[in-house]
Design an enzyme around this catalytic site. Structure first.
Site, PDB file in Angstrom:
ATOM      1  N   GLY A 149       0.813  -1.209   0.000  1.00 25.37           N
ATOM      2  CA  GLY A 149       0.000   0.000   0.000  1.00 25.37           C
ATOM      3  C   GLY A 149       0.846   1.258   0.000  1.00 25.37           C
ATOM      4  O   GLY A 149       1.732   1.420   0.832  1.00 25.37           O
ATOM      5  N   GLU A 154     -19.159  16.972   1.541  1.00 25.10           N
ATOM      6  CA  GLU A 154     -18.322  17.762   0.635  1.00 25.10           C
ATOM      7  C   GLU A 154     -18.821  17.656  -0.810  1.00 25.10           C
ATOM      8  O   GLU A 154     -18.880  18.656  -1.523  1.00 25.10           O
ATOM      9  CB  GLU A 154     -16.871  17.270   0.731  1.00 25.10           C
TER      10      GLU A 154
END
Lengths: 456, 456
Positions: free
Chosen positions: B15, B175
């Site tokens: 990752g 948002e």
């Protein structure tokens, strides 16, 4: 007394490239219902597309919403669609779903696409560079080539992954070759642990006996010399006879190469084939000197779709952005004058006299091509020059021609970072990107020291 | 006398998000062979992904090549690949093509993805927002909604095209809802001729009884109030039971909506299911206080993949960027200390004493969510506040946390243009975008005047 004014004429503009936008802008104050049709929602500043493909710029740095550009053209509506044909007799633009829209005037500025000279299967093996999607696909392939080379199992496979062939030595081919070499040699060498990206081979193949055939031959030689100094292999008189996933065939020779890009041929939009009028071999419309289609004064062609000669020099008008802008503006202005005559009838109710159209004359302000950092070639009138001055001029002119302040600022900022740090930081691989790890990573290769960078 | 030094240990980090990068950076000077594996070549600054989806920023403004970020970590190589599983007993990471790579230490920071709570067929109907590809897909759908509304034939269809539903009232949902409303109301109204984009309906659906459940309830109320003032419809206690191409079902009610986005559930990477260790219901690893997997001190988890509680507060560590950075840094530093003990053996040739790991303590510096222009909510310690000050703080902190100078500069520049001109100029529709023209364009709608903007 005059009667009620008739409906304003319907003008259709096909294409939101340089020519179509210039036409729409010239018609901004005309009494007309204008419809601009494009299959994309954005205008692309094509001369800098290769910089998106080579991770120097982001797509939105050089592409702008067509609606945004024509915000103040309140007589113009925009539609995102791809026409399937034009019926000159019925004066209609047709769409695939059976819909047709009638026009009184048509400005055809649908541009050009790649031509693989009959080898359409080459399109996926050697993609070209005309749209934002093309540019992000090239970027994906270029960046993925280095990623895969890092984990290739054999030297042969690694060498093929680190070889790039660009077919076509026009401005796009020259720019792409120089930029790929710059990425490999300057921008990313320190980012890889197992390969030496500076050994990347970039081969530029041109069928003619010199690069940049639209330029004087001394500048062709200069471009070749500059590219070779950068480490690009330039092969002239090289005709590609086959392309496969493993490489390309040039006559009897086979070049093992995993990354092939197409910058060789262009042809006009397929739309021209639906017109039923004479075309040149590239599918461009053989237009009259006023850009109209023979027998159809209500249809004008502009930009890469038009095959015309400038009557002053009797030279063909080239397929470059300034020529497209000039043709689009000419077409828009010609129609604007005629629409004004229709809109303001004489006292007896008849339309005013339709002004005669002067022939379109191409004002050739010069031609340039960039090669790499501080390297370019330019022709301005009788002046032929290259090097830093040509490169600086190229940069200033391209910044100036970008559409919005935002585009200009973002491009300039990226270029400044590139100049100082060789940075090409729009290095995103989007879309499919799964590699096979061929290298036996279990074997320690580095013995705990900073990993060595062997010649790949 | 000591013998030859053994090979440095192999550390694998899975990752390249906030946690993985923080771990790699903490290990930069360690004597180890580090391999960072990610299925993308770039790190994404996820907190600003919604601004790419809403055309305020370009992908490369908030995404940076992982190789570029770790350029100076010469002990770290990077591979673009997606592991298929982890074999804890064999200490191997496995890949789909049968390859396996052994590790001595593993830092698992593979992050989270959407969870559709068992309705996997909703994924294409209501895409979520985790990757750059997700963001450009959302952007395509948002921009295409307005394009199609402009040419819809019926009021009903136009209304559905101009309706957006966002499922999930966490920070991303809030948002996204605010930004879509801002596009419709401020950025683009003058760009369309037939529709009034200010009538766009944005519906934010939350299953709980308040928005932003991670925040104190006074700020949830404030966020709801601010959104409603902007024109967003907030629906609390609204559980979506079905999604179809025509709309969504909320209990007995059917909402006709063409554009549905998912901001509701997340689940840990599928990789955790291959570990064979206890997971929480979201698939996160129930880790020890030192982030290790029970029984496997050589495997640490960090970021959204870890389910742990901070021992000081006994509260779960939230799935936010600062927590991921802190966990990654903790994991990297813990390993760095142990690697140092291995690398510098005691005079009798044995490794130095392995330092004991202190438990991971989450340092909660605060939480923020932005709602719209000059509107945000923030919690910093005992301070709860909203409005302009919270918004300014939100902006400064996000700029500061961006990875490179280039990213910071580009984001700031775009925000300045947005503040003064409401501009959202990364308005590119890429990928499929063909519309049906349903409106009878042959009928003059405008009578030659500047086209009217009827209520849609």
């Amino acid at each position: 007394m005059t009667g009620p004014r008739p409906d304003p004429p319907r003008v259709i503009i096909i294409g939101g490239g340089f020519a179509g936008l210039a036409a729409a802008k010239a018609l901004r104050k005309s009494r007309a219902r204008i419809l601009l049709i494009d299959r994309r929602n954005h205008h692309v500043f094509q001369p800098l597309l290769y910089q998106v493909a080579t991770a120097a710029l982001s797509p939105a740095d050089i592409a702008t919403s067509i609606r945004r550009i024509l915000r103040r053209s309140t007589n113009t509506s925009i539609v995102l669609a791809e026409p399937s044909g034009i019926d000159l007799a019925a004066r209609q633009v047709r769409f695939p779903d059976g819909i047709a829209i009638s026009y009184d005037y048509l400005i055809l500025a649908a541009g050009a696409t790649h031509s693989y000279f009959g080898h359409d299967n080459w399109a996926t093996l050697a993609p070209g560079l005309k749209t934002i999607e093309d540019a992000t696909e090239l970027r994906r392939r270029i960046l993925l080539a280095f990623e895969s080379a890092e984990y290739e199992g054999s030297d042969t496979a690694r060498r093929a992954a680190l070889t790039f062939a660009i077919i076509g030595g026009g401005p796009t081919g020259v720019e792409l070759a120089g930029a790929i070499k710059e990425i490999a040699a300057q921008s990313i060498p320190r980012d890889f642990r197992f390969i030496d990206t500076t050994t990347t081979r970039v081969v530029l193949l041109e069928g003619a006996d010199r690069l940049l055939t639209a330029f004087p031959s001394n500048l062709s030689d200069r471009a070749k010399h500059d590219l070779e100094r950068m480490g690009v292999e330039v092969r002239l008189n090289a005709r590609v006879t086959d392309i496969s996933p493993d490489g390309i065939r040039i006559g009897d020779e086979f070049l093992s190469v995993r990354n092939v890009f197409w910058a060789a041929g262009v042809q006009a939009s397929q739309l021209t084939r639906t017109l039923g009028v004479p075309l040149d071999p590239s599918g461009r419309v053989l237009a009259n000197h006023d850009l109209s289609i023979p027998g159809h004064p209500e249809v004008l062609v502009a930009g890469d779709i038009a095959a015309i000669r400038s009557p002053d020099t009797n030279q063909p008008v080239p397929g470059v952005a300034p020529a497209a802008i000039q043709m689009g503006r000419y077409a828009g202005r010609a129609l604007a004058r005629e629409l004004a005559a229709l809109a303001w009838p004489t006292p007896d109710g008849k339309p005013g006299p339709i002004p005669r159209r002067e022939p379109f004359i191409y004002n050739d302000k010069g031609t340039m091509a960039t090669i790499g950092r501080a390297k370019a070639v330019a022709v301005i009138g009788q002046l032929h020059f290259g090097g830093f001055l040509a490169w600086l001029l190229w940069g200033c002119i391209h910044i100036a021609f970008l559409i919005t302040f935002r585009n200009r600022f973002l491009v300039m900022f990226s270029w400044i970072l590139n100049w100082f740090f060789f940075s090409r930081d729009a290095r995103l691989i989007t879309g499919p990107a799964q590699l096979r790890i061929e290298r036996p990573l279990d074997q320690p290769r580095d013995r705990g020291e900073p990993m060595s960078v062997p010649h790949a």
